[in-house]
Design a protein around this motif. Structure first.
Motif, PDB file in Angstrom:
ATOM      1  N   HIS A  31       3.372  -2.075   2.055  1.00 35.83           N
ATOM      2  CA  HIS A  31       4.825  -1.949   2.177  1.00 35.83           C
ATOM      3  C   HIS A  31       5.254  -1.741   3.627  1.00 35.83           C
ATOM      4  N   GLY A  32       6.569  -1.745   3.839  1.00 32.73           N
ATOM      5  CA  GLY A  32       7.129  -1.561   5.163  1.00 32.73           C
ATOM      6  C   GLY A  32       7.422  -0.105   5.492  1.00 32.73           C
ATOM      7  N   LEU A  33       7.979   0.118   6.681  1.00 30.80           N
ATOM      8  CA  LEU A  33       8.296   1.460   7.161  1.00 30.80           C
ATOM      9  C   LEU A  33       9.266   2.157   6.212  1.00 30.80           C
ATOM     10  N   ALA A  34       8.988   3.423   5.928  1.00 31.41           N
ATOM     11  CA  ALA A  34       9.830   4.272   5.077  1.00 31.41           C
ATOM     12  C   ALA A  34       9.871   3.803   3.632  1.00 31.41           C
ATOM     13  N   SER A  49       7.236   2.468   0.120  1.00 32.57           N
ATOM     14  CA  SER A  49       6.016   2.866  -0.572  1.00 32.57           C
ATOM     15  C   SER A  49       5.542   1.694  -1.410  1.00 32.57           C
ATOM     16  N   SER A  50       4.361   1.835  -1.978  1.00 26.46           N
ATOM     17  CA  SER A  50       3.807   0.761  -2.795  1.00 26.46           C
ATOM     18  C   SER A  50       4.651   0.493  -4.033  1.00 26.46           C
ATOM     19  N   ARG A  51       5.476   1.452  -4.437  1.00 26.58           N
ATOM     20  CA  ARG A  51       6.313   1.271  -5.622  1.00 26.58           C
ATOM     21  C   ARG A  51       7.180   0.012  -5.513  1.00 26.58           C
ATOM     22  N   GLU A  52       7.681  -0.271  -4.290  1.00 26.48           N
ATOM     23  CA  GLU A  52       8.590  -1.405  -4.144  1.00 26.48           C
ATOM     24  C   GLU A  52       7.877  -2.747  -4.276  1.00 26.48           C
ATOM     25  N   LEU A  53       6.536  -2.736  -4.270  1.00 27.28           N
ATOM     26  CA  LEU A  53       5.765  -3.966  -4.422  1.00 27.28           C
ATOM     27  C   LEU A  53       5.134  -4.100  -5.798  1.00 27.28           C
ATOM     28  N   LEU A  54       5.486  -3.205  -6.700  1.00 28.06           N
ATOM     29  CA  LEU A  54       4.913  -3.285  -8.052  1.00 28.06           C
ATOM     30  C   LEU A  54       5.284  -4.591  -8.747  1.00 28.06           C
ATOM     31  N   LEU A  65      -4.511  -4.223  -5.274  1.00 27.65           N
ATOM     32  CA  LEU A  65      -4.517  -2.839  -4.816  1.00 27.65           C
ATOM     33  C   LEU A  65      -3.224  -2.590  -4.042  1.00 27.65           C
ATOM     34  N   LEU A  66      -2.466  -1.591  -4.459  1.00 26.52           N
ATOM     35  CA  LEU A  66      -1.231  -1.217  -3.765  1.00 26.52           C
ATOM     36  C   LEU A  66      -1.484   0.065  -2.983  1.00 26.52           C
ATOM     37  N   VAL A  67      -1.280   0.011  -1.688  1.00 26.92           N
ATOM     38  CA  VAL A  67      -1.603   1.134  -0.809  1.00 26.92           C
ATOM     39  C   VAL A  67      -0.323   1.813  -0.328  1.00 26.92           C
ATOM     40  N   ASP A  68      -0.268   3.137  -0.493  1.00 25.34           N
ATOM     41  CA  ASP A  68       0.759   3.937   0.187  1.00 25.34           C
ATOM     42  C   ASP A  68       0.211   4.256   1.577  1.00 25.34           C
ATOM     43  N   GLN A  69       0.779   3.642   2.599  1.00 28.05           N
ATOM     44  CA  GLN A  69       0.258   3.886   3.932  1.00 28.05           C
ATOM     45  C   GLN A  69       0.519   5.334   4.364  1.00 28.05           C
ATOM     46  N   ARG A  70      -0.298   5.817   5.276  1.00 28.25           N
ATOM     47  CA  ARG A  70      -0.205   7.225   5.689  1.00 28.25           C
ATOM     48  C   ARG A  70       1.222   7.565   6.123  1.00 28.25           C
ATOM     49  N   GLY A  71       1.673   8.758   5.717  1.00 31.80           N
ATOM     50  CA  GLY A  71       3.033   9.180   6.000  1.00 31.80           C
ATOM     51  C   GLY A  71       4.050   8.666   5.003  1.00 31.80           C
ATOM     52  N   HIS A  72       3.609   7.946   3.983  1.00 30.94           N
ATOM     53  CA  HIS A  72       4.502   7.301   3.028  1.00 30.94           C
ATOM     54  C   HIS A  72       4.053   7.575   1.592  1.00 30.94           C
ATOM     55  N   GLY A  73       5.027   7.523   0.678  1.00 36.26           N
ATOM     56  CA  GLY A  73       4.721   7.588  -0.747  1.00 36.26           C
ATOM     57  C   GLY A  73       3.929   8.824  -1.122  1.00 36.26           C
ATOM     58  N   VAL A  98      -1.568  -8.710   2.107  1.00 36.32           N
ATOM     59  CA  VAL A  98      -0.179  -9.144   2.017  1.00 36.32           C
ATOM     60  C   VAL A  98       0.700  -7.976   2.438  1.00 36.32           C
ATOM     61  N   GLY A  99       1.469  -8.141   3.509  1.00 37.52           N
ATOM     62  CA  GLY A  99       2.284  -7.038   3.996  1.00 37.52           C
ATOM     63  C   GLY A  99       3.684  -7.471   4.340  1.00 37.52           C
ATOM     64  N   GLN A 100       4.621  -6.522   4.233  1.00 39.42           N
ATOM     65  CA  GLN A 100       6.014  -6.760   4.610  1.00 39.42           C
ATOM     66  C   GLN A 100       6.369  -5.861   5.796  1.00 39.42           C
ATOM     67  N   SER A 101       6.973  -6.438   6.830  1.00 35.85           N
ATOM     68  CA  SER A 101       7.459  -5.685   7.982  1.00 35.85           C
ATOM     69  C   SER A 101       6.338  -4.876   8.629  1.00 35.85           C
TER      70      SER A 101
END
Length: 274
Positions: A30-33, A35-40, A52-60, A94-97
């Motif tokens: 996912h993008g800045l601010a 979480s993986s929820r928006e890519l479900l 695999l959906l990853v919550d990047q560090r500092g997120h989610g 696969v990533g956004q922003s």
């Protein structure tokens, strides 16, 4: 669907949702601010893949206040997730922003683990204007949290495509709803993203798809420069959508993504402008 936690140095925990399946591995970032929820929704549309959906560090659901916010730390988290949860596999990232930037750097660093790269509304050139990162940090710090309820959050946040995702991610506390991210962490994260990474881009070895939305954040010059510096990159310009085209141009986004994932790997790269 399984929830996993990948342990990282410095006591950082990376939350990963594994949708299971026996197909080729796809990692969504996912993008800045966000979480993986928006890519479900995207994940569920990739039925023939293990996603695999990853919550990047500092997120989610991942560690909110990590000390290390370097691009290398974000890349290391993705690498660890692949090695731990899909050992012996090569994944398509696969990533956004900001997530596209993480995916690109991970693909550049570990082509042995990555067989393909998809960047939605992502770039590598960065920005030389420090006011951009500071402005984002100030915006997130301006949120009048805790919000009383979802209606109050929507009243303040507006009606952009990302707002539904932000509201869905709000965490309930005794005092109200608060974001799962810290404004200062967001600013520090995007400051690192704004550093240009052309050397890694030009040396990138894996097949790459760059997707841009009609109403996205990048200029024609930005898009053209990305392809000029790496002509083998496949480019698709969507006929609609904002910077968050995975949310407001979903059908076209998923059609392009699924088509590329099922492509003949031996086919020639090309530029597609729609």
């Amino acid at each position: 669907m399984t929830s996993c936690v990948v342990q990282r140095p410095g006591g950082v925990c990376i939350a990963v949702t594994d949708l299971g399946g026996d197909g080729p591995v796809v990692v969504l970032l996912h993008g800045l601010a966000g979480s993986s929820r928006e890519l479900l929704r995207t994940a569920r549309a990739l039925q023939d893949h293990r996603v695999l959906l990853v919550d990047q560090r500092g997120h989610g659901a991942s560690t909110r206040l990590p000390d290390d916010l370097s691009r290398g730390a974000f890349v290391g988290d993705v690498v660890a997730a692949i090695e731990e949860l899909a050992p012996g596999s090569r994944a398509t990232l696969v990533g956004q922003s900001m997530g596209a930037h993480t995916a690109f750097l991970a693909a550049a660093a570990r082509p042995d683990l990555v067989e393909g790269l998809v960047m939605l509304e992502g770039h590598v050139s960065g920005s030389d204007d420090p006011r951009e990162a500071a402005g984002l940090g100030a915006y997130f710090a301006s949120w009048p949290v805790p919000f009383r309820d979802e209606a109050a959050a929507r009243e303040f946040l507006g009606d952009d495509a990302i707002v539904d995702a932000w509201v869905a991610d709000l965490q309930s506390t005794d005092d109200g709803l608060v974001p799962r991210f810290d404004a200062a962490v967001m600013q520090r994260t995007i400051e690192a993203v704004h550093e240009p990474r052309w050397d890694e881009w030009e040396a990138l070895q894996v097949p790459t798809l760059a997707i841009f939305a009609k109403h996205g954040m990048f200029s024609d010059a930005d898009k053209d420069e990305l392809i000029r510096r790496r002509p083998e990159t496949v480019r698709v310009d969507l006929s609609g959508g904002s910077h968050d085209a995975h949310l407001d141009a979903f059908d076209e986004w998923i059609d392009v993504l699924r088509g590329w994932l099922s492509r003949d790997q031996a086919s020639d790269s090309r530029t597609i402008v729609r």
